[in-house]
Enzyme design. Sequence first.
Site, mmCIF file in Angstrom:
data_model
loop_
_atom_site.group_PDB
_atom_site.id
_atom_site.type_symbol
_atom_site.label_atom_id
_atom_site.label_comp_id
_atom_site.label_asym_id
_atom_site.label_seq_id
_atom_site.Cartn_x
_atom_site.Cartn_y
_atom_site.Cartn_z
ATOM 1 N N LYS A 80 -85.992 70.687 22.006
ATOM 2 C CA LYS A 80 -86.863 70.917 22.166
ATOM 3 C C LYS A 80 -88.231 71.972 21.568
ATOM 4 C CE LYS A 80 -87.422 74.909 26.355
ATOM 5 N NZ LYS A 80 -86.492 75.816 27.186
ATOM 6 N N SER A 155 -87.406 74.912 32.134
ATOM 7 C CA SER A 155 -87.987 74.301 31.354
ATOM 8 C C SER A 155 -88.028 73.808 30.124
ATOM 9 C CB SER A 155 -88.462 76.110 30.387
ATOM 10 O OG SER A 155 -87.379 76.453 29.576
ATOM 11 N N SER A 179 -82.806 77.368 32.102
ATOM 12 C CA SER A 179 -83.363 76.487 31.090
ATOM 13 C C SER A 179 -83.367 75.067 30.484
ATOM 14 C CB SER A 179 -84.570 76.828 30.469
ATOM 15 O OG SER A 179 -85.946 77.664 31.154
#
Lengths: 487, 101
Positions: A80, A155, A179
């Site tokens: 990420k 997210s 997330s």
Amino acid sequence: MRDAAGMAVTELAAAIASGELSAVEVTRATLARIAARDGVTHAYLHVDSEGALQAAAQVDRARAQGEKLGVLAGVPIGIKDCMCTRGLPTTCASKILEGYVPPYDAHVVERVRAAGGVIVGKLNMDEFAMGSSNENSAYGTARNPWDSARTPGGSSGGAAAATAEGLAGATLGSDTGGSVRQPASYCGVTAIKPTYGRVSRYGLIAFASSLDQVGPIARNVRDAARMLGVIAGHDPRDATSVTRPVDDYEAECGKDVRGLRVGVVKGATDRGCDPAVVEAFARTQKQLTALGCELVEVELPHQEHALAVYYIIAPAEASSNLARFDGMRYGLRVNGDDLRDTYARTRGAGFGPEVKRRIMLGTYALSAGYYDAFYLKAQKVRTLIKRDFTQAFSRCDVLITPTAPTAAFKFGEKSGDPMSMYMQDIFTLPPSLAGIPAVSVPCGLSPDGLPIGLQICAPELEEKRLVRIGHAFETAIAWNHRPPRFS
Amino acid sequence: MAAPTITIDVVRHVAKLAALSLSPTEEETMCRELRAILASMAALEALDVSGVPPTFHAVAMHGGLRPDEVRDSFPRAELLAAAPAHEAGGFAVPKVMDGEG
């Protein structure tokens, strides 16, 4: 021949170690799949083909020379974009960090490299990890591989989408209020949010420091357990890093779950859950009973306040953490009339609407006269939420809820109303506030053919319970559903 | 303590504290949205938390501070390469004091 890009982490590592596959051919297969599919999915913000092929070649050389290989040797891993990667762009999907290349690796990235993992690239996300749909990425949203008109969640939407579609063997996401778990639920994959402090936050760009944790996203529980084993452990560079030795998580796969007491939160699905989620959750309870688990009803009376508590604490901490993005040392600078004006213009131009909203909310909650009423009060209610879990765990070994109240929703469906978007996190917020570990595993498909997730929570540092029951459950329901375009 | 109504003036004050420039349209939107978000938190006000300690750290088993030892830092050139502007081996920033620079 099997497509190497679709294989599980543990299978890949074994095939590479035995010489059945080379790390370079596995990396090539993954890069080819990214080239073919990521135009639609947009899971990656940056693909490092050259670096990945070099790392893979090094694994193949090490094997040829008879060196001992790491547990991820040759496995393609996506990261990420909020975790620092030396020499690779790291933007947090924000314009304010466009073009930023960190001079160092985050602790978790060092660990992945040391285990032989091949870092393929950086994954799309909501800007600064603030969001539940990926619609807050400044570089275009990632899409759900099950239905490209729908969100992959957030997210860590890019990480979950990439994992679901085989654009990496597994990925690392970060979880502040859900997330990794919520996008895993939307994309039909598994994600673990470890105990706060189990994984070092060194090099993870801070959002809310008392909540942030890095967690693995994988296509099955065993893979997630292996990834967790690689990234967990003490790091002196993070003062909140836990010193207790790391358990052998993978060894929990295949262990018996008979007699395990599973807490079912009273009224868990009363609050705005889709009928498909309610049904899947009821079916899950029957399946756990069939496995020999004992279901116990538990109460979390202060859970209803988690949303308010979270949306005070997280923005307050974010408003402080994001003060460092001022256009002086890295990233964007927009020149103004003087220093303060330069700060304000840089931040006004560099941050997107959700990040601005949370900075404003957090600054307000911390401002003179309101600290006690908002931040301090929220931290006290957080204690009550934590106590609820302690009490519940005196009667059960793990407890379950749905991961999210719905399956993946369509783009635009909730983006006009911040509160309806925040509601997606109602189940994942309480464990985050309590600092306890939780896993999301797929538990079925909705009538629309979309995955639904089950959240399992355990007491502090009992990640191995999550692996044990998660693996037993996944095996029992024979979860092998993949997005339509997977194979 | 009851929170005041969020007005444009409050939004401007908070934006100034946050060093965040907002357009007039953003100020309007922010005013509306902050009101809605804060209204949703009203239930917290009624909750009695007297005698309850705050939880600043959810897990207390951390290792604490590492020994204070001298270690290598990053090469200066590498850090400066990421800066929007640099000169004479430092970050170049707008003038912060009056008089001779």
